[in-house]
Structures are given as structure tokens and as C-alpha cells.
Design a protein around this motif. Structure first.
Motif, PDB file in Angstrom:
ATOM      1  N   ARG A 166      -7.787   3.123   3.889  1.00 29.34           N
ATOM      2  CA  ARG A 166      -6.437   2.603   4.141  1.00 29.34           C
ATOM      3  C   ARG A 166      -5.986   2.975   5.554  1.00 29.34           C
ATOM      4  NH1 ARG A 166      -6.189   4.903  -0.990  1.00 29.34           N
ATOM      5  NH2 ARG A 166      -5.570   3.564  -2.735  1.00 29.34           N
ATOM      6  N   ALA A 167      -6.162   4.254   5.900  1.00 28.07           N
ATOM      7  CA  ALA A 167      -5.754   4.711   7.232  1.00 28.07           C
ATOM      8  C   ALA A 167      -6.603   4.061   8.313  1.00 28.07           C
ATOM      9  CB  ALA A 167      -5.861   6.230   7.314  1.00 28.07           C
ATOM     10  N   ALA A 168      -7.912   3.939   8.069  1.00 24.86           N
ATOM     11  CA  ALA A 168      -8.792   3.320   9.061  1.00 24.86           C
ATOM     12  C   ALA A 168      -8.380   1.875   9.321  1.00 24.86           C
ATOM     13  CB  ALA A 168     -10.240   3.392   8.584  1.00 24.86           C
ATOM     14  N   HIS A 169      -8.050   1.159   8.263  1.00 31.35           N
ATOM     15  CA  HIS A 169      -7.601  -0.229   8.396  1.00 31.35           C
ATOM     16  C   HIS A 169      -6.324  -0.296   9.228  1.00 31.35           C
ATOM     17  CE1 HIS A 169      -6.637  -4.316   7.613  1.00 31.35           C
ATOM     18  NE2 HIS A 169      -5.833  -4.116   6.587  1.00 31.35           N
ATOM     19  N   VAL A 178     -18.845  -6.272  -1.807  1.00 31.20           N
ATOM     20  CA  VAL A 178     -18.527  -4.846  -1.783  1.00 31.20           C
ATOM     21  C   VAL A 178     -19.015  -4.196  -3.065  1.00 31.20           C
ATOM     22  CG1 VAL A 178     -16.690  -3.120  -1.685  1.00 31.20           C
ATOM     23  CG2 VAL A 178     -16.489  -5.237  -0.348  1.00 31.20           C
ATOM     24  N   HIS A 179     -19.767  -3.099  -2.911  1.00 28.50           N
ATOM     25  CA  HIS A 179     -20.227  -2.321  -4.062  1.00 28.50           C
ATOM     26  C   HIS A 179     -19.977  -0.849  -3.760  1.00 28.50           C
ATOM     27  CE1 HIS A 179     -22.153  -5.738  -6.070  1.00 28.50           C
ATOM     28  NE2 HIS A 179     -22.495  -6.129  -4.856  1.00 28.50           N
ATOM     29  N   GLU A 180     -19.233  -0.198  -4.638  1.00 30.24           N
ATOM     30  CA  GLU A 180     -18.808   1.175  -4.392  1.00 30.24           C
ATOM     31  C   GLU A 180     -19.174   2.081  -5.563  1.00 30.24           C
ATOM     32  OE1 GLU A 180     -14.743   3.887  -3.811  1.00 30.24           O
ATOM     33  OE2 GLU A 180     -14.585   1.713  -4.052  1.00 30.24           O
ATOM     34  N   GLU A 181     -19.479   3.331  -5.235  1.00 31.07           N
ATOM     35  CA  GLU A 181     -19.471   4.376  -6.253  1.00 31.07           C
ATOM     36  C   GLU A 181     -18.233   5.224  -5.996  1.00 31.07           C
ATOM     37  OE1 GLU A 181     -22.022   7.870  -8.437  1.00 31.07           O
ATOM     38  OE2 GLU A 181     -21.754   7.946  -6.283  1.00 31.07           O
ATOM     39  N   ARG A 229     -12.098   6.898  -0.214  1.00 34.52           N
ATOM     40  CA  ARG A 229     -10.897   7.426  -0.879  1.00 34.52           C
ATOM     41  C   ARG A 229     -10.036   6.326  -1.498  1.00 34.52           C
ATOM     42  NH1 ARG A 229      -8.534  11.510   3.723  1.00 34.52           N
ATOM     43  NH2 ARG A 229     -10.430  12.695   4.145  1.00 34.52           N
ATOM     44  N   ALA A 230     -10.677   5.356  -2.097  1.00 36.74           N
ATOM     45  CA  ALA A 230      -9.957   4.263  -2.750  1.00 36.74           C
ATOM     46  C   ALA A 230     -10.896   3.610  -3.744  1.00 36.74           C
ATOM     47  CB  ALA A 230      -9.474   3.240  -1.726  1.00 36.74           C
ATOM     48  N   ASP A 231     -10.329   2.943  -4.761  1.00 38.32           N
ATOM     49  CA  ASP A 231     -11.196   2.293  -5.732  1.00 38.32           C
ATOM     50  C   ASP A 231     -11.728   0.976  -5.170  1.00 38.32           C
ATOM     51  OD1 ASP A 231      -9.305   0.196  -6.259  1.00 38.32           O
ATOM     52  OD2 ASP A 231      -8.286   1.480  -7.704  1.00 38.32           O
ATOM     53  N   GLU A 232     -12.696   0.396  -5.887  1.00 44.73           N
ATOM     54  CA  GLU A 232     -13.416  -0.760  -5.360  1.00 44.73           C
ATOM     55  C   GLU A 232     -12.501  -1.957  -5.124  1.00 44.73           C
ATOM     56  OE1 GLU A 232     -16.964  -3.574  -6.985  1.00 44.73           O
ATOM     57  OE2 GLU A 232     -17.464  -1.444  -6.767  1.00 44.73           O
ATOM     58  N   SER A 233     -11.497  -2.132  -5.949  1.00 48.71           N
ATOM     59  CA  SER A 233     -10.602  -3.278  -5.766  1.00 48.71           C
ATOM     60  C   SER A 233      -9.837  -3.172  -4.451  1.00 48.71           C
ATOM     61  CB  SER A 233      -9.628  -3.377  -6.943  1.00 48.71           C
ATOM     62  OG  SER A 233      -8.780  -2.238  -6.997  1.00 48.71           O
ATOM     63  N   ILE A 234      -9.425  -1.971  -4.096  1.00 52.40           N
ATOM     64  CA  ILE A 234      -8.704  -1.775  -2.837  1.00 52.40           C
ATOM     65  C   ILE A 234      -9.647  -1.946  -1.652  1.00 52.40           C
ATOM     66  CG2 ILE A 234      -7.481  -0.074  -1.424  1.00 52.40           C
ATOM     67  CD1 ILE A 234      -6.312   1.049  -4.025  1.00 52.40           C
ATOM     68  N   VAL A 235     -10.854  -1.385  -1.763  1.00 53.99           N
ATOM     69  CA  VAL A 235     -11.833  -1.539  -0.685  1.00 53.99           C
ATOM     70  C   VAL A 235     -12.140  -3.018  -0.464  1.00 53.99           C
ATOM     71  CG1 VAL A 235     -14.176  -1.008   0.078  1.00 53.99           C
ATOM     72  CG2 VAL A 235     -12.833   0.733  -1.116  1.00 53.99           C
ATOM     73  N   GLY A 285     -16.110   8.862  -2.284  1.00 53.21           N
ATOM     74  CA  GLY A 285     -16.281   7.422  -2.447  1.00 53.21           C
ATOM     75  C   GLY A 285     -17.180   6.851  -1.377  1.00 53.21           C
ATOM     76  N   VAL A 286     -18.264   6.183  -1.805  1.00 54.82           N
ATOM     77  CA  VAL A 286     -19.188   5.527  -0.872  1.00 54.82           C
ATOM     78  C   VAL A 286     -19.322   4.063  -1.256  1.00 54.82           C
ATOM     79  CG1 VAL A 286     -20.514   7.570  -0.217  1.00 54.82           C
ATOM     80  CG2 VAL A 286     -21.158   6.302  -2.273  1.00 54.82           C
TER      81      VAL A 286
END
Length: 295
Positions: free
Chosen positions: A35-38, A83-86, A60-66, A95-96
Motif C-alpha cells: 500500500r505504501a509502495a503504491h 497475481v499469486h500470493e502466500e 503486508r496485504a491479502d491477495e485481493s488487495i495486492v 507475505g510474498v
């Protein structure tokens, strides 16, 4: 016209480095909170960089936000990214993710025995290549650690997991590329002030010994950025926000692209997209970008 608010022009986060035809560009960066990077300008960098595969750490965010934020950042490209996140077990931590122009054929998450502190630190994605082989990309975020604390125990456990898993990947997959924030400087060339950090997490002998194995006969991987840069100081990928670390380039090279040998041979160029000025940083890390001529 140049933007009068900055000496770097209208697009201060943009990197001008056209990708040669036929190459695949892989970038990795710890965003220190997407969020901050964006908000600080990551989207401008991404829209200009012509990346094919992007590995993110500490989102530091869930996949929907990413997914939403990546969509906003890449809208100028006209490409619908995948987008695919763990996600981490605890919200707002770790979070990656792997973000790509093409859809992976398979995605796997996690490493080790499922310890809660290790969640949100390892995700693998397979991509089909033109010759029928498969490229496996891993986005990894190793614990930062702290000497004498349970945080260091978590870190050492994770490095041990990697010691076992990396050779297994190399044996069972066609081409493997492990990228991300590994939170260890391997050699004295990787930390500006290495003498002052030999007893600190990130440059402990026992941590560095693992990297001897990863890049030695046991692991068999190649440190792509170091191979391309040669035996020079850095190029660093992380600088503390404290003091004048960034201005003085007192950094650490703790972000890597580790490739199996045949894949490493296809790497043609590596770059660290260091911000032009402290005020223009959108993370405490800089992206590590490598171009590969894949089969």
C-alpha cells in the motif's frame, strides 16, 4: 515540461532501460508494504520497466488487495496481470507474491513443516517455456532475525529448510529461479560496513555458511547478480532509513536471484533500480532486475 516540484522531471520514478527483443525480464523487490509502495510511486516504476515476472516480498496485504493495487499500477500497460500470493498467518506481516503477464501452469506455497512464523515467506510458480521445458520461479522472504532472540531461531530454521529444498527443486524441475529478500550478505563485498556487522544478524558466519552451500556443490545454484557484476562492492539493494545510509551508499546486498546453472547461463544483464534521491524511495529496498534469454 519538467515538474517544478522535483529536479528529476515529471516522472522521477521511471527507469528508462528498453528490454531487447527476445528477453524475459524478471524483477524482485521487498516493497515494505505494498500500500505504501503504491502511494509513494511504485506504479510509475513498474509501468516503465517492461517486466514479465515480478516477485514481491513483505507485501503486508491479502491477495485481493495486492491484485487490486497491481491492477492500478499496470493499467497503463493494458495488460491483465496474474497475481499469486502466500499470505502470512498474521495480518500486516510478511507475505510474498509472484506477479506475471502469463498465467503460471502451477502454483505452490510454503516450505518446511508449516510453522506459523514461516507462512507468507515462500511461493513457487511454474511457467511453460517455448521449448517445452518449465521455468520455476520462487519468491522468498527470509526472516530478518535478531541475535539472541527467537527471531534468529526462526531465521536459522528457515535457512535450513532452504538447504534441503533448493537441491530438491534443482533435481526435479527443468529450470529454477529463486529470488527475493534473503536477509543475508554472503561475502564482504555485500555489505559496506561488514567489519561492524560480523556479530549481527545478516552477516553471521553461520548464516553465510548456508549461502556457501546454496552456491556451492551442495546446492548448485548461481548467484546471478554477483556473476554479472563481478567482484565489486555491492551493488547494494537495501539501505536503512536511518541517518545518511542511502546518501552515503552504506548498503547491504541482501536481495538475490539464484538460478540453476543452465538458466544462469541465459542471464544477460542485471540492474539495481536505486532511487535517484532519498526522497524518491518507495521502499527501503531497490528492485533487482535481470534479463534472461530463455529457451
Amino acid at each position: 515540461m519538467p515538474d517544478e516540484t522535483t529536479p528529476f522531471g515529471e516522472f522521477p520514478h521511471r527507469v528508462v532501460d528498453p528490454k531487447p527483443e527476445g528477453l524475459t525480464r524478471v524483477a524482485s523487490v521487498n516493497v515494505n508494504g505494498i500500500r505504501a509502495a503504491h502511494r509513494k510511486g511504485m506504479g510509475e516504476w513498474l509501468a516503465s520497466r517492461d517486466v514479465d515476472i515480478l516477485a514481491l516480498q513483505e507485501v503486508r496485504a491479502d491477495e485481493s488487495i495486492v491484485t487490486k493495487l497491481i491492477g492500478e499500477m499496470t493499467e497503463p500497460t493494458g495488460v491483465a496481470w496474474h497475481v499469486h500470493e502466500e499470505e502470512a498467518a498474521q495480518k500486516g506481516r510478511a507475505g510474498v507474491a509472484i506477479v506475471s503477464r502469463t498465467e503460471p501452469t502451477e502454483v505452490r506455497s510454503g516450505i518446511g513443516d508449516g510453522h506459523p512464523e514461516d507462512q507468507g515467506r515462500w511461493v513457487e510458480a511454474d511457467f511453460a517455456l517455448g521449448d517445452g521445458s518449465t521455468l520455476t520461479v520462487v519468491s522468498v522472504y527470509v526472516h530478518s532475525g535478531e541475535v539472541g532472540s527467537v527471531k534468529q531461531e526462526h531465521k536459522m530454521r528457515f535457512l535450513e529448510y532452504m538447504r534441503h529444498h533448493l537441491p530438491q527443486l534443482a533435481r526435479t524441475k527443468d529450470h529454477v529461479l529463486v529470488v527475493g529478500d534473503l536477509n543475508v550478505g554472503h561475502t564482504e563485498l555485500d555489505i559496506k560496513n561488514w567489519k561492524g556487522n560480523v556479530k549481527n544478524s545478516g552477516f553471521l558466519p553461520e548464516e553465510r555458511a548456508y549461502f556457501d552451500g546454496y552456491f556451492g556443490d551442495e546446492g548448485g545454484y548461481v548467484d546471478v547478480a554477483r556473476t554479472l557484476a563481478g567482484p565489486v562492492e555491492g551493488p547494494y539493494t537495501w539501505w536503512s532509513y536511518r541517518g545518511k545510509a542511502f546518501d552515503n551508499d552504506t548498503g547491504w546486498r541482501i536481495d538475490y536471484q539464484m538460478a540453476t546453472p543452465a538458466l544462469a547461463e541465459t542471464a544477460e544483464k542485471s540492474a539495481v533500480d536505486r532511487a535517484l534521491d532519498y526522497s524518491l524511495r518507495w521502499s527501503d529496498h531497490a528492485p533487482l532486475v535481470v534479463d534472461y534469454r530463455l529457451p
